[in-house]
Write an enzyme that holds these catalytic residues in place. Structure first.
Site, PDB file in Angstrom:
ATOM      1  CG  ASP A  61     -48.748  73.001 -46.474  1.00 14.17           C
ATOM      2  OD1 ASP A  61     -49.123  72.700 -47.622  1.00 14.17           O
ATOM      3  OD2 ASP A  61     -48.293  72.162 -45.673  1.00 14.17           O
ATOM      4  CG  HIS A 121     -47.566  70.135 -41.706  1.00 15.06           C
ATOM      5  ND1 HIS A 121     -47.653  68.782 -41.985  1.00 15.06           N
ATOM      6  CD2 HIS A 121     -47.717  70.755 -42.901  1.00 15.06           C
ATOM      7  CE1 HIS A 121     -47.845  68.607 -43.282  1.00 15.06           C
ATOM      8  NE2 HIS A 121     -47.886  69.796 -43.869  1.00 15.06           N
ATOM      9  CG  HIS A 133     -52.437  70.455 -44.722  1.00 12.40           C
ATOM     10  ND1 HIS A 133     -52.556  70.296 -46.085  1.00 12.40           N
ATOM     11  CD2 HIS A 133     -51.092  70.429 -44.463  1.00 12.40           C
ATOM     12  CE1 HIS A 133     -51.354  70.184 -46.620  1.00 12.40           C
ATOM     13  NE2 HIS A 133     -50.447  70.275 -45.665  1.00 12.40           N
ATOM     14  CB  SER A 188     -49.870  65.024 -46.029  1.00 11.85           C
ATOM     15  OG  SER A 188     -50.066  66.116 -45.142  1.00 11.85           O
ATOM     16  CB  CYS A 199     -44.122  73.740 -50.727  1.00 14.69           C
ATOM     17  SG  CYS A 199     -45.243  72.483 -50.057  1.00 14.69           S
ATOM     18  CB  ALA A 230     -39.446  72.525 -47.326  1.00 14.87           C
ATOM     19  CE  LYS A 290     -48.339  75.150 -50.996  1.00 12.13           C
ATOM     20  NZ  LYS A 290     -48.191  74.091 -49.997  1.00 12.13           N
ATOM     21  CG  ASP A 341     -46.111  76.432 -48.129  1.00 14.76           C
ATOM     22  OD1 ASP A 341     -46.867  77.219 -48.728  1.00 14.76           O
ATOM     23  OD2 ASP A 341     -46.133  75.206 -48.309  1.00 14.76           O
ATOM     24  CD  GLU A 398     -48.735  66.830 -49.464  1.00 16.42           C
ATOM     25  OE1 GLU A 398     -49.376  67.920 -49.408  1.00 16.42           O
ATOM     26  OE2 GLU A 398     -48.126  66.360 -48.499  1.00 16.42           O
TER      27      GLU A 398
HETATM   28  C1  VGL Z   1     -44.360  71.166 -47.123  1.00 19.07           C
HETATM   29  C2  VGL Z   1     -44.116  69.069 -46.274  1.00 19.07           C
HETATM   30  C3  VGL Z   1     -45.460  68.957 -46.081  1.00 19.07           C
HETATM   31  C4  VGL Z   1     -43.722  72.405 -47.673  1.00 19.07           C
HETATM   32  C5  VGL Z   1     -45.714  71.098 -46.943  1.00 19.07           C
HETATM   33  O1  VGL Z   1     -44.276  73.510 -47.496  1.00 19.07           O
HETATM   34  O2  VGL Z   1     -42.653  72.270 -48.303  1.00 19.07           O
HETATM   35  N1  VGL Z   1     -43.567  70.155 -46.810  1.00 19.07           N
HETATM   36  N2  VGL Z   1     -46.255  69.981 -46.420  1.00 19.07           N
HETATM   37 ZN    ZN Z   2     -48.291  70.140 -45.833  1.00 19.69          ZN
END
Ligand code: VGL
Ligand code: ZN
Length: 202
Positions: free
Chosen positions: A68, A87, A70, A76, A154, A150, A115, A31, A122
């Site tokens: 990521d 995001h 979405h 989420s 993830c 993060a 994903k 990500d 989520e």
């Molecule tokens: C993530 C929060 C929401 C990540 C993804 O990539 O860690 N964190 N969606």
């Molecule tokens: Zn996300």
């Protein structure tokens, strides 16, 4: 000896896929997307990991970028009852990779693995649905290194899925901590690494 695996596709068409036999060094970049760097959900040290990852990416045979990815009405997002600002909406700039990260990578050895595309679920971890027989991701003897964003979401959840797979398949995993950025802190990731004896890649 190469093993040919035949998979059924839609209709009556059949496609043959060559099972990879040679172990590889694989970098999994989780990500590394603009929204997590300087967009709507920035990690604390997002920008600083880019040069670190660029510094090692050519030491690998293959690089897998998880994304990521979405739909705009994802569960989420706060607007839809979730905990996060909007995001990484599919096809937006915020879901894109930073400039330059693909430079000098061979497209034949680079993969993009989205994903989080199901609006009602989520999905922090990539490879959650990957099973040992999904031959195109990992094989025995691979050396897999994970980094990205993060740390406590993830990266951690993807790492857990990799550990499950590595127990089935038999590959090595380490974490490139200089290439990991967090939203709050690295503690859950580092604790998991300690508990599972996962090494730091240097
Ligand atoms: C993530 C929060 C929401 C990540 C993804 O990539 O860690 N964190 N969606
Ligand atoms: Zn996300």
């Amino acid at each position: 000896m190469a093993v040919i695996v035949t998979v059924s596709c839609t209709g009556s068409k059949k496609q043959s896929i060559m099972k990879r036999e040679e172990a590889k060094k694989i970098l999994v970049v989780v990500d590394l997307q603009r929204d997590f760097i300087d967009g709507t959900l920035p990690a604390a040290d997002g920008a600083s990991i880019i040069p670190s990852i660029e510094g090692i990416k050519n030491d690998f045979d293959m690089v897998y970028f998880t994304l990521d990815w979405h739909p705009w009405n994802h569960c989420s997002f706060k607007d839809n009852g979730g905990i996060w600002p909007q995001h990484c909406v599919q096809y937006t700039i915020g879901a894109g990779l930073p400039d330059g990260i693909l430079d000098n990578l061979d497209p034949a050895n680079t993969r993009f693995l989205p994903k989080g595309s199901d609006r009602s679920q989520e999905e922090y971890g990539q490879f959650s649905r990957t099973v040992a027989t999904d031959q195109n991701f990992f094989v025995k003897g691979d050396k897999v290194v994970i980094c990205g964003i993060a740390a406590e979401y993830c990266v951690l959840e993807t790492l857990k899925n990799l550990v499950r797979l590595s127990n089935e398949i038999g590959f090595e995993i380490s974490v490139f901590l200089d290439g990991v950025a967090h939203i709050e802190n690295n503690t859950p990731l580092e604790e998991y690494m300690k508990q599972n004896d996962i090494k730091v890649y240097k």
